[in-house]
Motif scaffolding. Sequence first.
Motif, mmCIF file in Angstrom:
data_model
loop_
_atom_site.group_PDB
_atom_site.id
_atom_site.type_symbol
_atom_site.label_atom_id
_atom_site.label_comp_id
_atom_site.label_asym_id
_atom_site.label_seq_id
_atom_site.Cartn_x
_atom_site.Cartn_y
_atom_site.Cartn_z
ATOM 1 N N VAL A 134 0.804 -1.225 0.000
ATOM 2 C CA VAL A 134 0.000 0.000 0.000
ATOM 3 C C VAL A 134 0.839 1.277 0.000
ATOM 4 C CG1 VAL A 134 -1.980 -1.117 1.096
ATOM 5 C CG2 VAL A 134 -0.250 -0.004 2.527
ATOM 6 N N ARG A 135 2.136 1.158 0.078
ATOM 7 C CA ARG A 135 3.002 2.341 0.125
ATOM 8 C C ARG A 135 3.386 2.773 -1.292
ATOM 9 N NH1 ARG A 135 5.683 3.067 5.162
ATOM 10 N NH2 ARG A 135 7.424 3.936 4.020
ATOM 11 N N ASP A 136 3.511 4.065 -1.494
ATOM 12 C CA ASP A 136 3.913 4.571 -2.806
ATOM 13 C C ASP A 136 5.422 4.619 -2.974
ATOM 14 O OD1 ASP A 136 1.439 4.957 -4.123
ATOM 15 O OD2 ASP A 136 1.079 6.725 -2.890
ATOM 16 N N THR A 137 6.142 4.488 -1.873
ATOM 17 C CA THR A 137 7.591 4.477 -1.928
ATOM 18 C C THR A 137 8.127 3.623 -0.788
ATOM 19 O OG1 THR A 137 9.558 5.859 -2.146
ATOM 20 C CG2 THR A 137 7.896 6.600 -0.574
ATOM 21 N N TYR A 138 9.291 3.051 -1.028
ATOM 22 C CA TYR A 138 9.947 2.204 -0.037
ATOM 23 C C TYR A 138 11.414 2.620 0.045
ATOM 24 C CZ TYR A 138 5.789 -0.694 -0.356
ATOM 25 O OH TYR A 138 4.489 -1.127 -0.323
ATOM 26 N N ALA A 139 12.001 2.489 1.208
ATOM 27 C CA ALA A 139 13.407 2.849 1.413
ATOM 28 C C ALA A 139 14.218 1.576 1.609
ATOM 29 C CB ALA A 139 13.546 3.785 2.613
ATOM 30 N N VAL A 140 14.385 0.830 0.527
ATOM 31 C CA VAL A 140 15.133 -0.421 0.575
ATOM 32 C C VAL A 140 16.526 -0.126 0.018
ATOM 33 C CG1 VAL A 140 15.225 -2.814 -0.217
ATOM 34 C CG2 VAL A 140 13.011 -1.733 0.286
ATOM 35 N N SER A 179 19.016 -1.848 -0.992
ATOM 36 C CA SER A 179 19.477 -2.569 -2.180
ATOM 37 C C SER A 179 18.820 -2.067 -3.469
ATOM 38 C CB SER A 179 19.223 -4.071 -2.021
ATOM 39 O OG SER A 179 17.834 -4.328 -1.924
ATOM 40 N N GLU A 180 17.802 -1.253 -3.355
ATOM 41 C CA GLU A 180 17.113 -0.733 -4.543
ATOM 42 C C GLU A 180 17.544 0.677 -4.922
ATOM 43 O OE1 GLU A 180 12.907 -3.149 -4.010
ATOM 44 O OE2 GLU A 180 13.016 -1.061 -3.359
ATOM 45 N N SER A 181 18.296 1.341 -4.068
ATOM 46 C CA SER A 181 18.589 2.760 -4.282
ATOM 47 C C SER A 181 19.362 3.033 -5.570
ATOM 48 C CB SER A 181 19.306 3.366 -3.083
ATOM 49 O OG SER A 181 20.535 2.720 -2.861
ATOM 50 N N GLU A 182 20.326 2.192 -5.916
ATOM 51 C CA GLU A 182 21.109 2.436 -7.136
ATOM 52 C C GLU A 182 20.253 2.229 -8.382
ATOM 53 O OE1 GLU A 182 24.204 3.456 -9.727
ATOM 54 O OE2 GLU A 182 23.726 3.974 -7.662
ATOM 55 N N GLY A 183 19.434 1.186 -8.402
ATOM 56 C CA GLY A 183 18.551 0.966 -9.542
ATOM 57 C C GLY A 183 17.569 2.110 -9.729
ATOM 58 N N LEU A 184 17.020 2.595 -8.632
ATOM 59 C CA LEU A 184 16.092 3.730 -8.690
ATOM 60 C C LEU A 184 16.825 4.981 -9.173
ATOM 61 C CD1 LEU A 184 13.362 5.086 -8.185
ATOM 62 C CD2 LEU A 184 14.010 5.281 -5.771
ATOM 63 N N ARG A 185 18.023 5.221 -8.653
ATOM 64 C CA ARG A 185 18.802 6.401 -9.072
ATOM 65 C C ARG A 185 19.054 6.359 -10.571
ATOM 66 N NH1 ARG A 185 23.134 7.911 -11.088
ATOM 67 N NH2 ARG A 185 24.109 5.861 -11.104
ATOM 68 N N ARG A 186 19.465 5.202 -11.090
ATOM 69 C CA ARG A 186 19.741 5.066 -12.523
ATOM 70 C C ARG A 186 18.472 5.307 -13.344
ATOM 71 N NH1 ARG A 186 23.957 2.757 -14.754
ATOM 72 N NH2 ARG A 186 25.707 2.102 -13.506
ATOM 73 N N PHE A 236 2.888 -8.771 9.168
ATOM 74 C CA PHE A 236 2.874 -7.350 8.845
ATOM 75 C C PHE A 236 4.303 -6.886 8.596
ATOM 76 C CE2 PHE A 236 -1.040 -8.006 11.140
ATOM 77 C CZ PHE A 236 -1.943 -7.245 10.419
ATOM 78 N N ASN A 237 4.514 -6.201 7.449
ATOM 79 C CA ASN A 237 5.827 -5.639 7.150
ATOM 80 C C ASN A 237 6.020 -4.402 8.005
ATOM 81 O OD1 ASN A 237 4.724 -6.805 4.355
ATOM 82 N ND2 ASN A 237 6.936 -7.036 4.429
ATOM 83 N N LEU A 238 7.054 -4.406 8.821
ATOM 84 C CA LEU A 238 7.358 -3.268 9.679
ATOM 85 C C LEU A 238 8.407 -2.393 9.017
ATOM 86 C CD1 LEU A 238 7.649 -5.199 13.065
ATOM 87 C CD2 LEU A 238 5.617 -4.088 12.081
ATOM 88 N N VAL A 239 8.286 -1.085 9.225
ATOM 89 C CA VAL A 239 9.275 -0.134 8.725
ATOM 90 C C VAL A 239 9.646 0.818 9.859
ATOM 91 C CG1 VAL A 239 8.539 -0.234 6.312
ATOM 92 C CG2 VAL A 239 7.494 1.427 7.831
ATOM 93 N N ASP A 240 10.880 1.328 9.810
ATOM 94 C CA ASP A 240 11.281 2.317 10.806
ATOM 95 C C ASP A 240 10.774 3.691 10.381
ATOM 96 O OD1 ASP A 240 13.075 3.375 8.906
ATOM 97 O OD2 ASP A 240 14.837 2.459 9.846
ATOM 98 N N ARG A 241 11.079 4.705 11.137
ATOM 99 C CA ARG A 241 10.522 6.037 10.833
ATOM 100 C C ARG A 241 11.025 6.620 9.516
ATOM 101 N NH1 ARG A 241 12.723 9.261 15.906
ATOM 102 N NH2 ARG A 241 14.254 7.680 16.314
ATOM 103 N N ASP A 242 12.121 6.048 8.982
ATOM 104 C CA ASP A 242 12.637 6.491 7.686
ATOM 105 C C ASP A 242 12.128 5.628 6.534
ATOM 106 O OD1 ASP A 242 14.158 8.609 8.801
ATOM 107 O OD2 ASP A 242 15.711 7.159 9.382
ATOM 108 N N GLY A 243 11.222 4.684 6.831
ATOM 109 C CA GLY A 243 10.640 3.839 5.803
ATOM 110 C C GLY A 243 11.462 2.619 5.437
ATOM 111 N N ARG A 244 12.523 2.346 6.196
ATOM 112 C CA ARG A 244 13.361 1.170 5.925
ATOM 113 C C ARG A 244 12.748 -0.068 6.560
ATOM 114 N NH1 ARG A 244 17.838 4.998 7.547
ATOM 115 N NH2 ARG A 244 17.230 4.227 9.586
ATOM 116 N N PRO A 245 12.896 -1.228 5.915
ATOM 117 C CA PRO A 245 12.361 -2.470 6.482
ATOM 118 C C PRO A 245 12.906 -2.717 7.886
ATOM 119 C CG PRO A 245 13.106 -2.817 4.231
ATOM 120 C CD PRO A 245 13.556 -1.441 4.625
#
Length: 175
Positions: free
Chosen positions: A25-31, A33-40, A127-136
């Motif tokens: 249900v989230r529009d963005t995730y702070a994973v 391992s995905e940051s470089e692919g998203l940046r590219r 339930f997938n938990l995330v910290d306050r910065d949206g990280r798993p």
Amino acid sequence: MLLVHGPAADDLFRKCRHEAFHLEVRDTYAVASESEGLRRFLAGEPDPTDYGQRPWAQFMRETVGRGVTVRRVRVVTVPHSDYQRWLLSITVSNVAAGEDIRYVPRHHAGNVPPDDWWLFDDELVAFNLVDRDGRPAGMAVTSDLEIVDRCRGVRDRLWALATPYADYLNSVDTR
């Protein structure tokens, strides 16, 4: 509820016998391992990553290979966030690994829970938990029948509204 982290979460899939369903249900995730692919993607650069060879895709091939159905519904805001546009561009690897991924625009979804979760064999919810910065931050797991029943109802309602990935991709502007 039981809190699980890292490899212990994989055991939920290994113990699954019939079906694993994921609600996103989230529009963005702070994973990380995905940051470089998203940046590219955002920079318009080619991405050398073969997403079909990611550990997740391999794990899903194994899971589906045991006869477990893996389904997801992604409830997304339209227009799509940058993250969701990127995710749409790489989801083909999840589908190729055997996942059935479908989309529901948020404005068509009605009341949607605020959290992502997995429903395993209609018996267990994680339930997938995330910290306050949206990280798993792990998963909170329960077999409470009332919670499981509620999640089953949400799954069934949203699945009936959802559009398969390929059809959705062909119907939206991903720029």
